[in-house]
Design a protein around this motif. Structure first.
Motif, short mmCIF file in Angstrom:
data_model
loop_
_atom_site.label_atom_id
_atom_site.label_comp_id
_atom_site.label_asym_id
_atom_site.label_seq_id
_atom_site.Cartn_x
_atom_site.Cartn_y
_atom_site.Cartn_z
N CYS A 153 -11.74 14.66 5.76
CA CYS A 153 -10.86 13.78 6.39
C CYS A 153 -11.16 12.42 6.31
O CYS A 153 -10.66 11.51 7.43
N SER A 154 -11.65 12.02 5.27
CA SER A 154 -11.65 10.61 5.06
C SER A 154 -10.30 10.02 4.60
O SER A 154 -9.35 10.76 3.82
N ALA A 155 -9.87 8.90 5.23
CA ALA A 155 -8.57 8.28 5.08
C ALA A 155 -8.68 7.16 3.83
O ALA A 155 -7.63 6.76 3.55
N VAL A 183 -5.22 9.51 0.79
CA VAL A 183 -6.52 8.56 0.84
C VAL A 183 -6.58 7.61 0.21
O VAL A 183 -6.00 7.28 -0.88
N GLN A 184 -6.60 6.27 0.62
CA GLN A 184 -7.19 5.00 0.10
C GLN A 184 -8.21 4.70 -0.63
O GLN A 184 -9.41 5.02 -0.32
N TYR A 185 -8.15 4.27 -1.85
CA TYR A 185 -9.20 3.94 -2.74
C TYR A 185 -9.61 2.27 -2.35
O TYR A 185 -8.79 1.48 -2.73
N PHE A 186 -11.03 2.11 -2.24
CA PHE A 186 -11.01 0.63 -2.34
C PHE A 186 -12.57 0.40 -2.85
O PHE A 186 -13.42 1.41 -3.08
N ALA A 187 -12.83 -0.99 -3.13
CA ALA A 187 -14.14 -1.42 -3.42
C ALA A 187 -14.27 -2.85 -2.81
O ALA A 187 -13.51 -3.55 -2.86
N ASP A 216 -7.11 -7.35 9.82
CA ASP A 216 -6.49 -7.60 8.75
C ASP A 216 -7.08 -6.73 7.64
O ASP A 216 -6.08 -6.09 6.85
N VAL A 217 -8.35 -6.42 7.67
CA VAL A 217 -8.79 -5.25 6.68
C VAL A 217 -8.25 -4.05 7.05
O VAL A 217 -8.16 -3.36 6.03
N GLN A 218 -8.32 -3.45 8.41
CA GLN A 218 -7.68 -2.09 8.44
C GLN A 218 -6.17 -2.15 8.05
O GLN A 218 -5.83 -0.90 7.73
N ASP A 219 -5.52 -3.20 8.43
CA ASP A 219 -4.35 -3.12 7.84
C ASP A 219 -4.08 -2.95 6.36
O ASP A 219 -3.18 -2.59 5.83
N PHE A 220 -4.86 -3.94 5.78
CA PHE A 220 -4.93 -3.90 4.30
C PHE A 220 -5.16 -2.52 3.56
O PHE A 220 -4.68 -2.07 2.55
N LEU A 221 -6.11 -1.58 4.36
CA LEU A 221 -6.32 -0.14 3.79
C LEU A 221 -5.48 0.94 4.54
O LEU A 221 -5.61 1.99 4.35
N LEU A 273 0.90 -1.24 -0.08
CA LEU A 273 -0.17 -0.07 -0.03
C LEU A 273 0.89 1.41 -0.04
O LEU A 273 0.35 2.29 -0.44
N CYS A 274 2.08 1.07 0.55
CA CYS A 274 2.97 2.34 0.53
C CYS A 274 3.46 2.52 -0.85
O CYS A 274 4.28 3.64 -0.94
N ASP A 275 3.38 1.98 -1.83
CA ASP A 275 3.70 2.25 -3.26
C ASP A 275 3.02 3.59 -3.31
O ASP A 275 1.78 3.73 -2.96
N SER A 276 3.47 4.50 -4.23
CA SER A 276 3.01 5.75 -4.44
C SER A 276 1.65 5.60 -5.18
O SER A 276 0.68 6.36 -5.04
N SER A 277 1.48 4.68 -6.13
CA SER A 277 0.35 4.73 -6.76
C SER A 277 -0.99 4.27 -5.78
O SER A 277 -2.01 4.30 -6.22
N PHE A 278 -0.77 3.98 -4.59
CA PHE A 278 -2.08 3.68 -3.65
C PHE A 278 -2.04 4.75 -2.85
O PHE A 278 -3.09 4.87 -1.59
N LEU A 279 -1.25 5.92 -2.89
CA LEU A 279 -1.34 6.98 -1.92
C LEU A 279 -2.04 8.20 -2.63
O LEU A 279 -1.32 8.74 -3.70
#
Length: 339
Positions: free
Chosen positions: A160-162, A94-98, A288-293, A70-76
């Motif tokens: 303030c959405s993360a 902000v992290q994007y998810f579906a 695990d979900v929170q870590d994933f995001l 997630l720390c790859d710039s494409s996910f930030l």
């Protein structure tokens, strides 16, 4: 001698305080009061400062705490919405998810858990509206609005959405454009959370019961897919669907095939696979979900109440026939699992 001493004490006690000493006493009281007020103010300011620092930490850079892709710039992401200003949170990523799922698999419950996090905005089944999924252009346009934070719903945490996302059912246009959407997710740095149900027989019971209630409206003439009280859950569970045992195994195979096809179609995306039963039995899955995001870990809560509890033989009209049909098959375990 003693009497003289007592008399002297009385003389001392009746002496009136002079005006000078009275003024001095008042000044001392005033100084003490001012010092106390300054102390109280300093404590309040410190508490406010501590709260502010905690809030900023919540929406801070996930790479400060977690070590993963997630720390790859494409996910930030640092979206710049058109409908409001992110103010002091503009520099926080902000992290994007579906959430990818199918009906009656616990996705509604799971989404309320996610939205109980102070900085998560999951906006529901936005593609339940057909116009939004009529073609790939309308789908992409809708996705862009969500990930720019310009999609406003009751779940929006605004500036303030993360982590921001939504829930997407497989039968709501997703599987009609797997290649284009897989490319979109990778290009935009969207993380996918697949949520399925292991016990497909229980899912079938839930589907049939929910379909029945959409017409019968057992709760005072209103249809509810999810309930928040045990009384409502008990009322809905009184309906016991009839399951066609002749087509039962082929239907279960079809359910498995749908999930497997979705996982294969989006296997090249950053994704996490979850099962409803695991979430119920093991709450560390929510960690695990929170870590994933890339989110700070919090206790997640939901008001949803499970409708069909206990053994399945209490929820199927033709239980004996269904039981005989699945005995000795790969689906026999569905007869006994609690979830």
């Amino acid at each position: 001698m003693a009497e003289g001493f007592c008399s002297m004490q009385k003389d001392v006690l009746v002496v009136k305080t002079s005006k000078g000493s009275s003024f001095l006493s008042r000044m001392i009281i005033l100084v003490v009061a001012m010092a106390l007020g300054i102390y109280i103010c300093s404590v309040c300011i410190k508490q406010i400062s501590d709260q502010t620092r905690t809030f900023v930490q919540i929406i801070g850079n996930p790479c400060d705490s977690y070590q993963f892709s997630l720390c790859d710039s494409s996910f930030l992401h640092y979206p710049q919405p058109q409908t409001f200003r992110r103010a002091e949170c503009a520099d926080n990523p902000v992290q994007y998810f579906a959430i990818i799922s199918v009906q009656r698999s616990g996705s509604g419950w799971f989404e309320t858990l996610l939205n109980s996090h102070v900085n998560v905005s999951s906006n529901g089944e936005i593609f339940s509206v057909k116009d939004r999924r009529s073609n790939i252009s309308s789908i992409v346009g809708t996705l862009d609005r969500v990930y720019s934070l310009d999609w406003i719903s009751s779940a929006s945490k605004n500036e303030c959405s993360a982590a921001v996302g939504f829930k997407w059912m497989l039968n709501q246009g997703l599987m009609q454009h797997p290649e284009e959407l897989s490319e979109y997710f990778n290009a935009k740095g969207v993380s996918l959370i697949f949520l399925f149900r292991r016990n497909l027989l229980r899912r079938m019971v839930s589907l049939l019961a929910n379909s029945y209630d959409s017409q019968a409206k057992l709760l005072n003439g209103k249809h509810k897919s999810h309930v928040h009280t045990h009384e409502e859950a008990e009322k809905l569970s009184t309906y016991k669907p009839f399951i066609n045992q002749t087509t039962l195994i082929s239907q279960l195979r079809q359910m498995e095939s749908v999930s497997a096809k979705a996982l294969k179609s989006f296997n090249n995306t950053r994704h996490l696979v979850l099962y409803y039963e695991d979430l119920v039995r093991n709450h560390t899955k929510l960690v695990d979900v929170q870590d994933f995001l890339g989110l700070p870990r919090m206790k997640l809560t939901s008001r949803h109440v499970k409708i069909h509890k206990g053994s399945l033989h209490n929820h199927i009209t033709n239980w004996e026939e269904v039981n005989r049909t699945l005995q000795g098959t790969a689906y026999e375990s569905f007869l006994h699992d609690d979830y």
